[in-house]
Design a protein around this motif. Structure first.
Motif, PDB file in Angstrom:
ATOM      1  N   ALA A  69       0.831  -1.208   0.000  1.00 52.98           N
ATOM      2  CA  ALA A  69       0.000   0.000   0.000  1.00 52.98           C
ATOM      3  C   ALA A  69       0.864   1.256   0.000  1.00 52.98           C
ATOM      4  CB  ALA A  69      -0.933  -0.004   1.210  1.00 52.98           C
ATOM      5  N   LEU A  70       1.925   1.254   0.804  1.00 50.14           N
ATOM      6  CA  LEU A  70       2.837   2.392   0.828  1.00 50.14           C
ATOM      7  C   LEU A  70       3.534   2.571  -0.512  1.00 50.14           C
ATOM      8  CD1 LEU A  70       4.474   1.958   4.370  1.00 50.14           C
ATOM      9  CD2 LEU A  70       2.847   3.713   3.656  1.00 50.14           C
ATOM     10  N   ALA A  71       3.962   1.462  -1.106  1.00 48.40           N
ATOM     11  CA  ALA A  71       4.650   1.546  -2.401  1.00 48.40           C
ATOM     12  C   ALA A  71       3.737   2.109  -3.477  1.00 48.40           C
ATOM     13  CB  ALA A  71       5.161   0.163  -2.799  1.00 48.40           C
ATOM     14  N   LEU A  72       2.498   1.654  -3.497  1.00 47.60           N
ATOM     15  CA  LEU A  72       1.565   2.130  -4.518  1.00 47.60           C
ATOM     16  C   LEU A  72       1.101   3.561  -4.247  1.00 47.60           C
ATOM     17  CD1 LEU A  72      -0.585  -1.089  -5.059  1.00 47.60           C
ATOM     18  CD2 LEU A  72       1.178  -0.147  -6.556  1.00 47.60           C
ATOM     19  N   SER A  73       1.151   3.980  -2.975  1.00 54.39           N
ATOM     20  CA  SER A  73       0.807   5.371  -2.679  1.00 54.39           C
ATOM     21  C   SER A  73       1.885   6.327  -3.184  1.00 54.39           C
ATOM     22  CB  SER A  73       0.601   5.553  -1.171  1.00 54.39           C
ATOM     23  OG  SER A  73       1.823   5.374  -0.466  1.00 54.39           O
ATOM     24  N   LEU A  74       3.115   5.835  -3.249  1.00 57.30           N
ATOM     25  CA  LEU A  74       4.210   6.656  -3.781  1.00 57.30           C
ATOM     26  C   LEU A  74       4.154   6.745  -5.299  1.00 57.30           C
ATOM     27  CD1 LEU A  74       7.143   5.357  -1.536  1.00 57.30           C
ATOM     28  CD2 LEU A  74       5.900   7.513  -1.312  1.00 57.30           C
ATOM     29  N   ALA A  75       3.856   5.625  -5.920  1.00 56.90           N
ATOM     30  CA  ALA A  75       3.755   5.596  -7.388  1.00 56.90           C
ATOM     31  C   ALA A  75       2.903   4.413  -7.784  1.00 56.90           C
ATOM     32  CB  ALA A  75       5.144   5.488  -8.027  1.00 56.90           C
ATOM     33  N   ARG A  76       1.737   4.695  -8.320  1.00 54.65           N
ATOM     34  CA  ARG A  76       0.823   3.612  -8.697  1.00 54.65           C
ATOM     35  C   ARG A  76       1.229   3.057 -10.058  1.00 54.65           C
ATOM     36  NH1 ARG A  76      -3.538   1.742  -6.345  1.00 54.65           N
ATOM     37  NH2 ARG A  76      -5.111   0.617  -7.549  1.00 54.65           N
ATOM     38  N   ARG A  77       2.289   2.285 -10.033  1.00 50.64           N
ATOM     39  CA  ARG A  77       2.818   1.704 -11.261  1.00 50.64           C
ATOM     40  C   ARG A  77       3.015   0.202 -11.081  1.00 50.64           C
ATOM     41  NH1 ARG A  77       7.510   6.136 -12.976  1.00 50.64           N
ATOM     42  NH2 ARG A  77       6.106   7.926 -13.205  1.00 50.64           N
ATOM     43  N   GLN A  78       2.983  -0.497 -12.199  1.00 51.17           N
ATOM     44  CA  GLN A  78       3.098  -1.947 -12.159  1.00 51.17           C
ATOM     45  C   GLN A  78       4.443  -2.417 -11.622  1.00 51.17           C
ATOM     46  OE1 GLN A  78       2.370  -3.111 -16.203  1.00 51.17           O
ATOM     47  NE2 GLN A  78       0.155  -2.801 -16.074  1.00 51.17           N
ATOM     48  N   ILE A  79       5.444  -1.561 -11.706  1.00 52.24           N
ATOM     49  CA  ILE A  79       6.782  -1.969 -11.317  1.00 52.24           C
ATOM     50  C   ILE A  79       6.971  -2.002  -9.796  1.00 52.24           C
ATOM     51  CG2 ILE A  79       7.841   0.334 -11.268  1.00 52.24           C
ATOM     52  CD1 ILE A  79      10.304  -0.912 -12.619  1.00 52.24           C
ATOM     53  N   MET A  80       6.090  -1.355  -9.040  1.00 53.83           N
ATOM     54  CA  MET A  80       6.296  -1.252  -7.600  1.00 53.83           C
ATOM     55  C   MET A  80       6.295  -2.610  -6.896  1.00 53.83           C
ATOM     56  SD  MET A  80       6.962   1.854  -7.390  1.00 53.83           S
ATOM     57  CE  MET A  80       7.078   2.127  -5.638  1.00 53.83           C
ATOM     58  N   PRO A  81       5.311  -3.499  -7.149  1.00 49.33           N
ATOM     59  CA  PRO A  81       5.400  -4.821  -6.529  1.00 49.33           C
ATOM     60  C   PRO A  81       6.628  -5.602  -6.987  1.00 49.33           C
ATOM     61  CG  PRO A  81       3.174  -4.407  -7.302  1.00 49.33           C
ATOM     62  CD  PRO A  81       4.034  -3.315  -7.865  1.00 49.33           C
ATOM     63  N   LEU A  82       7.049  -5.399  -8.236  1.00 44.92           N
ATOM     64  CA  LEU A  82       8.247  -6.069  -8.728  1.00 44.92           C
ATOM     65  C   LEU A  82       9.495  -5.589  -7.990  1.00 44.92           C
ATOM     66  CD1 LEU A  82       7.615  -6.198 -12.583  1.00 44.92           C
ATOM     67  CD2 LEU A  82       7.824  -8.154 -11.024  1.00 44.92           C
ATOM     68  N   LEU A  83       9.538  -4.283  -7.697  1.00 46.49           N
ATOM     69  CA  LEU A  83      10.666  -3.758  -6.941  1.00 46.49           C
ATOM     70  C   LEU A  83      10.700  -4.337  -5.528  1.00 46.49           C
ATOM     71  CD1 LEU A  83      10.627   0.021  -7.998  1.00 46.49           C
ATOM     72  CD2 LEU A  83      12.223  -1.777  -8.719  1.00 46.49           C
ATOM     73  N   ALA A  84       9.528  -4.446  -4.907  1.00 44.34           N
ATOM     74  CA  ALA A  84       9.454  -5.059  -3.577  1.00 44.34           C
ATOM     75  C   ALA A  84       9.887  -6.523  -3.645  1.00 44.34           C
ATOM     76  CB  ALA A  84       8.039  -4.945  -3.026  1.00 44.34           C
ATOM     77  N   LEU A  85       9.470  -7.228  -4.695  1.00 43.95           N
ATOM     78  CA  LEU A  85       9.878  -8.616  -4.885  1.00 43.95           C
ATOM     79  C   LEU A  85      11.393  -8.718  -5.019  1.00 43.95           C
ATOM     80  CD1 LEU A  85       9.326 -11.604  -5.453  1.00 43.95           C
ATOM     81  CD2 LEU A  85       8.887 -10.988  -7.854  1.00 43.95           C
ATOM     82  N   ALA A  86      11.975  -7.837  -5.813  1.00 48.00           N
ATOM     83  CA  ALA A  86      13.429  -7.835  -5.989  1.00 48.00           C
ATOM     84  C   ALA A  86      14.148  -7.553  -4.666  1.00 48.00           C
ATOM     85  CB  ALA A  86      13.821  -6.804  -7.038  1.00 48.00           C
ATOM     86  N   LEU A  87      13.574  -6.652  -3.857  1.00 54.11           N
ATOM     87  CA  LEU A  87      14.170  -6.325  -2.562  1.00 54.11           C
ATOM     88  C   LEU A  87      14.208  -7.546  -1.651  1.00 54.11           C
ATOM     89  CD1 LEU A  87      15.176  -4.378  -0.363  1.00 54.11           C
ATOM     90  CD2 LEU A  87      12.775  -3.847   0.129  1.00 54.11           C
ATOM     91  N   PHE A  88      13.094  -8.273  -1.565  1.00 53.54           N
ATOM     92  CA  PHE A  88      13.054  -9.440  -0.678  1.00 53.54           C
ATOM     93  C   PHE A  88      13.904 -10.581  -1.223  1.00 53.54           C
ATOM     94  CE2 PHE A  88       9.226  -7.334   0.996  1.00 53.54           C
ATOM     95  CZ  PHE A  88       9.510  -7.413   2.346  1.00 53.54           C
ATOM     96  N   CYS A  89      14.009 -10.681  -2.537  1.00 53.50           N
ATOM     97  CA  CYS A  89      14.915 -11.685  -3.106  1.00 53.50           C
ATOM     98  C   CYS A  89      16.361 -11.375  -2.709  1.00 53.50           C
ATOM     99  CB  CYS A  89      14.793 -11.711  -4.630  1.00 53.50           C
ATOM    100  SG  CYS A  89      13.263 -12.444  -5.240  1.00 53.50           S
ATOM    101  N   ALA A  90      16.735 -10.097  -2.785  1.00 55.13           N
ATOM    102  CA  ALA A  90      18.096  -9.694  -2.406  1.00 55.13           C
ATOM    103  C   ALA A  90      18.344  -9.953  -0.920  1.00 55.13           C
ATOM    104  CB  ALA A  90      18.309  -8.225  -2.737  1.00 55.13           C
ATOM    105  N   LEU A  91      17.379  -9.608  -0.066  1.00 56.05           N
ATOM    106  CA  LEU A  91      17.531  -9.853   1.372  1.00 56.05           C
ATOM    107  C   LEU A  91      17.651 -11.346   1.664  1.00 56.05           C
ATOM    108  CD1 LEU A  91      14.932  -7.312   2.825  1.00 56.05           C
ATOM    109  CD2 LEU A  91      17.421  -7.159   2.963  1.00 56.05           C
TER     110      LEU A  91
END
Length: 251
Positions: A69-91
């Protein structure tokens, strides 16, 4: 859970736990996603660290919803969940490659979050699951990722992504006609299965298969009651609340 099970299975009188300040503190602790360790009930159990060991995933689910919800509030774009996915993959990769007291817990938590954000990312690309052919392609991609995980290539990350893709694809390929949204006891099964198993296994003389059957039956009954008495009315209320402003505007 604290008040009901405490009343019947805690030692002492009926109100020895349920009428105490400890019960209220345990209730608030579990409601705030703390550990469900009700020692007065689980003392002597085979698994006594928690009355409901399944609840640990709730805080992760809640946190993931807040994050998306926070990510989409910053920018409602399709890439936001993908960026979060990439972040958790890196962690996840980092946690799996270092020695730290918290590394194992981070590895488990990020694995669960990866599955959540695979689903969130696909929600922005419904065409990928719009037909049997496309769903089959997604499932095939999931199988390929699982194969890579099995041979040791980023096993935690790729297995989580692959399994999530397979489950989502199969779920959209099956044309289910019986339920069709009429009832959904899955959440109740998730909530009540663990505590029911705890009580049946530790507080009855039943054997393995008989205790399994009784636990499954009792859990199904409780989950159905939860759906009929709590979940469905709450969903109907939320649906009606959304319709009311629209109806007033049209009037």
């Amino acid at each position: 859970m604290v008040f009901v099970l405490g009343a019947f299975f805690a030692p002492g009188s009926f109100l020895s736990l349920t009428g105490s300040a400890e019960a209220l503190l345990k209730f608030l602790q579990i409601a705030a996603f703390g550990r469900a360790n009700v020692d007065a009930v689980t003392q002597g159990f085979i698994f006594q660290e928690s009355l409901n060991g399944s609840l640990w995933t709730l805080k992760l689910e809640f946190g993931c919803y807040v994050l998306v919800a926070l990510a989409l509030s910053l920018a409602r774009r399709q890439i936001m969940p993908l960026l979060a996915l990439a972040l958790f993959c890196a962690l996840n990769i980092v946690a799996g490659s270092i020695i730290h007291p918290m590394a194992d817990k981070v590895l488990i938590y990020t694995t669960v979050c990866i599955g959540f954000f695979v689903g969130s990312s696909l929600a922005f690309h419904p065409k990928l699951l719009a037909s049997t052919r496309s769903s089959a392609a997604v499932a095939s991609a999931g199988v390929a990722l699982l194969a890579l995980a099995i041979i040791g290539i980023l096993p935690s990350v790729l297995s989580s992504i692959g399994f999530s893709l397979i489950v989502l694809a199969l779920g959209t390929m099956v044309n289910e006609r019986l339920i069709r949204g009429r009832f959904d006891i899955s959440y109740g099964l998730y909530l009540y299965a663990f505590p029911v198993q705890q009580i049946v296994i530790n507080c009855t003389p039943l054997g393995f298969y008989s205790s399994m059957a009784v636990a499954a039956l009792v859990t199904a009954v409780l989950a159905t009651m939860s759906w009929v008495l709590v979940e469905r009315p709450a969903l109907n209320y939320a649906r009606d609340s959304k319709r009311s402003p629209t109806a007033l505007a049209n009037a």
